[in-house]
Design a protein around this motif. Structure first.
Motif, short mmCIF file in Angstrom:
data_model
loop_
_atom_site.label_atom_id
_atom_site.label_comp_id
_atom_site.label_asym_id
_atom_site.label_seq_id
_atom_site.Cartn_x
_atom_site.Cartn_y
_atom_site.Cartn_z
N TYR A 1 0.81 -1.22 0.00
CA TYR A 1 0.00 0.00 0.00
C TYR A 1 0.85 1.28 0.00
N ASN A 2 2.08 1.16 0.48
CA ASN A 2 2.93 2.35 0.50
C ASN A 2 3.17 2.93 -0.90
N PRO A 3 3.44 2.09 -1.93
CA PRO A 3 3.60 2.64 -3.28
C PRO A 3 2.34 3.34 -3.77
N LEU A 4 1.17 2.79 -3.41
CA LEU A 4 -0.09 3.43 -3.81
C LEU A 4 -0.24 4.78 -3.13
N MET A 5 0.09 4.82 -1.85
CA MET A 5 0.02 6.08 -1.11
C MET A 5 0.98 7.11 -1.70
N LEU A 6 2.17 6.64 -2.06
CA LEU A 6 3.16 7.55 -2.63
C LEU A 6 2.68 8.14 -3.94
N ALA A 7 2.04 7.31 -4.77
CA ALA A 7 1.51 7.80 -6.05
C ALA A 7 0.43 8.84 -5.81
N CYS A 8 -0.41 8.61 -4.81
CA CYS A 8 -1.47 9.57 -4.48
C CYS A 8 -0.87 10.87 -3.96
N ALA A 9 0.18 10.75 -3.14
CA ALA A 9 0.83 11.94 -2.58
C ALA A 9 1.43 12.78 -3.69
N ARG A 10 2.14 12.13 -4.61
CA ARG A 10 2.76 12.86 -5.70
C ARG A 10 1.73 13.47 -6.63
N GLY A 11 0.57 12.87 -6.68
CA GLY A 11 -0.49 13.39 -7.54
C GLY A 11 -1.35 14.43 -6.86
N GLY A 12 -1.00 14.79 -5.62
CA GLY A 12 -1.76 15.80 -4.91
C GLY A 12 -3.14 15.33 -4.49
N ARG A 13 -3.23 14.03 -4.12
CA ARG A 13 -4.53 13.45 -3.76
C ARG A 13 -4.45 12.89 -2.32
N PRO A 14 -4.44 13.76 -1.32
CA PRO A 14 -4.30 13.30 0.06
C PRO A 14 -5.44 12.41 0.54
N ALA A 15 -6.66 12.68 0.08
CA ALA A 15 -7.80 11.87 0.51
C ALA A 15 -7.62 10.41 0.06
N GLU A 16 -7.12 10.23 -1.14
CA GLU A 16 -6.89 8.88 -1.65
C GLU A 16 -5.73 8.21 -0.92
N ALA A 17 -4.74 9.00 -0.53
CA ALA A 17 -3.61 8.46 0.25
C ALA A 17 -4.11 7.96 1.60
N GLU A 18 -5.00 8.74 2.21
CA GLU A 18 -5.58 8.34 3.49
C GLU A 18 -6.43 7.08 3.33
N ALA A 19 -7.17 6.99 2.23
CA ALA A 19 -8.01 5.82 1.97
C ALA A 19 -7.14 4.57 1.85
N ALA A 20 -6.00 4.70 1.20
CA ALA A 20 -5.07 3.57 1.07
C ALA A 20 -4.53 3.17 2.43
N PHE A 21 -4.29 4.18 3.27
CA PHE A 21 -3.80 3.90 4.62
C PHE A 21 -4.84 3.11 5.41
N GLN A 22 -6.11 3.49 5.27
CA GLN A 22 -7.18 2.79 5.97
C GLN A 22 -7.34 1.36 5.47
#
Length: 257
Positions: A1-22
């Motif tokens: 999930y960390n790579p997915l979160m990183l992609a979301c972070a780089r794309g400026g999508r914090p809500a999606e990064a949080e969803a991946a964390f959950q």
């Protein structure tokens, strides 16, 4: 999930990064320092300092010691908003946690002071770091040089550049572009060209910002001199691999008449 979160972070999508964390938690997996640092970075990139700081606090509460990456991400969130006081508190917390500030930390802190319009405080902070022998990088100086230029404080911009060289910090193309822009504001095409030449001597090829500074310097010249001084730079641009942006195209057209 960390790579997915990183992609979301780089794309400026914090809500999606949080969803991946959950989702990571729902799977019974244990988040690590990368998971939390990425969540912090996602909010920092989005300009949400409160959320970035909140995730740093969650990281600590989870028993995971934040590293320099995590602290720098939170600090950068405050810096983006020009909240120098919050950025300083973040650096203090970093030191209290036994984490040594990095060159990136110092660059972020100077940027925070510049964003807050506290140029003299930023310069004083930079001087203190130099006296303390802290490891610094080009971005720390670039930010201050550029800010002094925009404020019309050429001598201070040049002093910051001199301090950079004295500290044995290698200038980047951004450094020389910033200097050229300082001179362009005064219509000093000779100095702007000298800065660009110094960059080429260090192996840097001009980019669109280089040409923008040169064109701005030419446009500030008396009408009788503009075309003559601009022709070599327009010719160089057209024969280079630099993209001819709309701004550069319009500037070239004005200079060539």
């Amino acid at each position: 999930y960390n790579p997915l979160m990183l992609a979301c972070a780089r794309g400026g999508r914090p809500a999606e990064a949080e969803a991946a964390f959950q989702k990571l938690l729902a799977r019974g997996l244990v988040p690590n320092e990368v998971s939390y640092s990425t969540a912090i970075s996602a909010h920092a990139r989005a300009g949400n300092a409160a959320a970035a700081q909140g995730w740093l606090d969650k990281m600590t509460a989870a028993g995971i010691a934040p590293d320099a990456v995590a602290f720098n991400a939170a600090c950068s969130a405050h810096a983006r908003l020009g909240d120098a006081a919050a950025a300083l508190r973040c650096v203090d917390a970093m030191r209290a946690a036994g984490v040594e500030p990095t060159a990136s930390t110092h660059a972020i802190l100077v940027n925070a002071l510049v964003k807050a319009g506290q140029l003299d405080a930023a310069s004083a902070s930079l001087q203190a770091l130099l006296v303390a022998g802290e490891r610094l990088s080009a971005p720390t100086f670039n930010t201050l040089i550029s800010a002094y230029g925009k404020a019309g404080r050429r001598p201070d911009a040049e002093a910051a550049f001199s301090a950079m060289l004295a500290a044995n910090v290698r200038p980047s193309l951004v450094t020389y572009n910033a200097l050229a822009s300082v001179y362009a504001l005064e219509g000093d095409i000779d100095a702007a060209e000298a800065a660009v030449h110094a960059a080429s001597q260090r192996g840097f090829a001009p980019d669109r910002f280089t040409y923008a500074a040169l064109f701005n310097a030419c446009e500030a010249l008396p009408a009788r001199d503009r075309r003559r001084r601009a022709v070599p730079h327009v010719t160089a641009l057209l024969s280079s691999r630099v993209d001819l942006t709309e701004r550069l195209r319009r500037s070239s057209a004005r200079l060539l008449g």
